[in-house]
Write a protein that holds these residues in place. Structure first.
Motif, PDB file in Angstrom:
ATOM      1  N   LEU A   1      -8.945 -22.261   4.646  1.00  0.00           N
ATOM      2  CA  LEU A   1      -8.534 -22.631   3.296  1.00  0.00           C
ATOM      3  C   LEU A   1      -9.689 -23.270   2.543  1.00  0.00           C
ATOM      4  O   LEU A   1     -10.371 -24.143   3.066  1.00  0.00           O
ATOM      5  CB  LEU A   1      -7.374 -23.619   3.434  1.00  0.00           C
ATOM      6  N   GLU A   2      -9.899 -22.854   1.276  1.00  0.00           N
ATOM      7  CA  GLU A   2     -11.043 -23.375   0.534  1.00  0.00           C
ATOM      8  C   GLU A   2     -10.814 -24.785   0.009  1.00  0.00           C
ATOM      9  O   GLU A   2     -11.571 -25.682   0.301  1.00  0.00           O
ATOM     10  CB  GLU A   2     -11.415 -22.436  -0.609  1.00  0.00           C
TER      11      GLU A   2
ATOM     12  N   ASN B   1     -11.196 -18.125   3.048  1.00  0.00           N
ATOM     13  CA  ASN B   1     -12.471 -17.453   3.330  1.00  0.00           C
ATOM     14  C   ASN B   1     -12.487 -17.003   4.783  1.00  0.00           C
ATOM     15  O   ASN B   1     -12.308 -17.819   5.676  1.00  0.00           O
ATOM     16  CB  ASN B   1     -13.585 -18.507   3.245  1.00  0.00           C
TER      17      ASN B   1
ATOM     18  N   THR C   1     -18.518 -12.483   4.174  1.00  0.00           N
ATOM     19  CA  THR C   1     -17.276 -13.233   3.985  1.00  0.00           C
ATOM     20  C   THR C   1     -16.281 -12.369   3.226  1.00  0.00           C
ATOM     21  O   THR C   1     -16.656 -11.516   2.422  1.00  0.00           O
ATOM     22  CB  THR C   1     -17.455 -14.548   3.176  1.00  0.00           C
TER      23      THR C   1
HETATM   24  C1  LIG Z   1     -16.103 -19.385   0.762  1.00  0.00           C
HETATM   25  O1  LIG Z   1     -16.972 -18.349   0.371  1.00  0.00           O
HETATM   26  C2  LIG Z   1     -17.612 -18.585  -0.897  1.00  0.00           C
HETATM   27  C3  LIG Z   1     -18.402 -17.362  -1.259  1.00  0.00           C
HETATM   28  O2  LIG Z   1     -18.857 -16.678  -0.155  1.00  0.00           O
HETATM   29  C4  LIG Z   1     -18.458 -19.833  -0.780  1.00  0.00           C
HETATM   30  O3  LIG Z   1     -19.048 -20.103  -2.029  1.00  0.00           O
HETATM   31  C5  LIG Z   1     -17.595 -21.004  -0.382  1.00  0.00           C
HETATM   32  O4  LIG Z   1     -18.367 -22.158  -0.201  1.00  0.00           O
HETATM   33  C6  LIG Z   1     -16.845 -20.698   0.889  1.00  0.00           C
HETATM   34  N1  LIG Z   1     -15.904 -21.792   1.151  1.00  0.00           N
HETATM   35  C7  LIG Z   1     -15.622 -22.231   2.378  1.00  0.00           C
HETATM   36  C8  LIG Z   1     -14.647 -23.346   2.474  1.00  0.00           C
HETATM   37  O5  LIG Z   1     -16.152 -21.780   3.369  1.00  0.00           O
END
Ligand SMILES: *[C@@H]1O[C@H](CO)[C@@H](O)[C@H](O)[C@H]1NC(C)=O
Ligand SMILES: *[C@@H]1O[C@H](CO)[C@@H](O)[C@H](O)[C@H]1NC(C)=O
Ligand SMILES: *[C@@H]1O[C@H](CO)[C@@H](O)[C@H](O)[C@H]1NC(C)=O
Ligand SMILES: *[C@@H]1O[C@H](CO)[C@@H](O)[C@H](O)[C@H]1NC(C)=O
Ligand SMILES: *[C@@H]1O[C@H](CO)[C@@H](O)[C@H](O)[C@H]1NC(C)=O
Length: 363
Positions: A228-229, A274, A342
């Protein structure tokens, strides 16, 4: 009357038997290197000697350790030469193939030094594979349309290969029909049937990890938190006993929890996950939905994105579920060949939301 009743219950029993047969036909579970059968949950993994008849080469190099809790990881079979397992198949279809690896050091072999390739039918499943330090399960599904399934194990030059356990069993058709609805697959989907698929992630959104014994086909599911972001954009919802499902496509608990947009926030934004993947490959995504959040039909509309591409617009789960709430549905999607490592999945509000903006994902 009595006779008729008897006949009816007799037919029912037969159906149960044939269902059970359909699920378990051509099932091969082998605890490689083991001297006795190993029972894991409700399944028996055969001792190595009962499976020797499927092997192409004789030399039996069996090794063991005592340093692991998982019974399947106590023993392994070492391969020094190209070796194949050939399993007779009476029912063609898509098969799950799982390889269990736990690299330990025995008196004469250090399994962590292994480097090898594995093929199933014409598909290369593992290329120059070296096991990680910890145990790992590699899972594939492969279409078998002949009367045997051949699994080839090929050590690289001056190296060895090993297996702690292997599972081969039919994925019943009901996994793809079930009570869930398959929505018009996107172009290219048809090819999927003939492809070999490797399981990358099986994720239970808003819920807990699900161990193999919580799943009808011994699949493991993991919590979504690690992908989860931005955690504060969503909340997890649990509604036990809500979903109506046979648990074949996914266990019931997958549908009884979901991740939902956090409507307490001032800013309503997409919720994104992600996943780390390998560029150059196509990925098959299955989105599991079950509307356990709405109080009445047609309240919930949302968009779904893969990377920046919108794959579902104004998704309406109740109409997919033919008007019912709490009913599982799933949507399959195939990505193009990926150019990055990703893969991002997002759910978010629709543009002209008349209702409270919301979005959910169950698995
Ligand atoms: C998810 O992927 C994006 C783009 O690849 C990146 O900017 C972001 O930091 C990533 N977030 C995490 C939580 O890994
Ligand atoms: C192990 O399982 C096989 C196949 O089910 C069976 O034939 C064999 O008798 C079992 N061996 C023992 C020692 O239980
Ligand atoms: C098997 O491997 C051993 C050791 O690497 C080698 O000496 C032998 O020739 C191989 N046998 C076959 C049939 O390839
Ligand atoms: C569950 O779904 C099945 C298949 O759609 C349906 O026949 C059954 O009536 C449903 N059960 C409940 C309790 O809603
Ligand atoms: C959600 O993500 C898509 C694709 O990246 C973007 O076009 C859209 O504006 C986002 N929605 C919100 C509410 O941020």
């Amino acid at each position: 009357m009595g006779y008729k009743d008897g006949l009816v219950s007799c037919i029912m029993v037969l159906c149960l038997v044939c269902l059970a047969y359909r699920v378990y036909a051509d099932s091969y579970l082998i605890d490689c290197g083991a001297t006795s059968n190993t029972t894991i949950g409700n399944r028996v993994f055969l001792a190595d000697r009962y499976a020797a008849k499927y092997l192409s080469t004789r030399p039996n190099i069996l090794v063991k350790t005592l340093s692991e809790n998982n019974l399947l990881y106590h023993t392994a079979r070492v391969f020094r030469n190209l070796t194949s397992y050939t399993f007779p198949i009476s029912q063609t279809g898509r098969y799950f193939i799982r390889f269990h690896f736990f690299p330990f050091t025995s008196k004469s072999y250090d399994l962590s030094s292994a480097k090898f390739m594995v093929f199933a039918q014409q598909f290369k499943l593992l290329n120059e594979f070296s096991p990680p330090k910890v145990s790992v399960v590699k899972e594939y599904s492969v279409l078998v349309n002949t009367n045997r399934l051949t699994i080839l194990i090929v050590p690289t030059v001056n190296s060895i290969a090993f297996l702690n356990a292997i599972e081969v069993f039919l994925v019943p058709d009901s996994v793809t029909t079930d009570y869930a609805t398959l929505i018009n697959p996107l172009p290219g989907y048809k090819d999927l049937v003939t492809m070999a698929l490797e399981t990358f992630y099986r994720v239970n959104m808003g819920g807990s990890n699900i161990d193999f014994d919580g799943d009808k086909f011994w699949r493991s599911w993991i919590q979504d938190d690690r992908f989860l972001e931005q955690k504060d954009l969503s909340i997890d919802i649990h509604k036990y006993g809500a979903a109506n499902s046979s648990g074949l496509v996914a266990p019931l608990v997958v549908y009884e929890s979901c991740r939902e947009l956090n409507s307490q926030n001032d800013i309503i934004a997409n919720v994104s996950w992600n996943f780390s993947v390998n560029r150059g490959f196509q990925y098959s995504l299955r989105f599991h939905y079950c509307d356990i959040v709405s109080t009445s039909p047609d309240e919930l509309y949302f968009n779904v994105y893969v990377d920046s591409l919108m794959i579902s617009e104004d998704l309406d789960l109740t109409s997919l579920a033919k008007g019912s709430l709490d009913t599982p549905v799933y949507l399959d999607y195939i990505t193009p060949e990926l150019t990055t490592n990703t893969l991002r999945v997002s759910i978010g509000p629709t543009a002209g939301a008349q209702n409270q903006p919301n979005a959910i994902l169950n698995g």
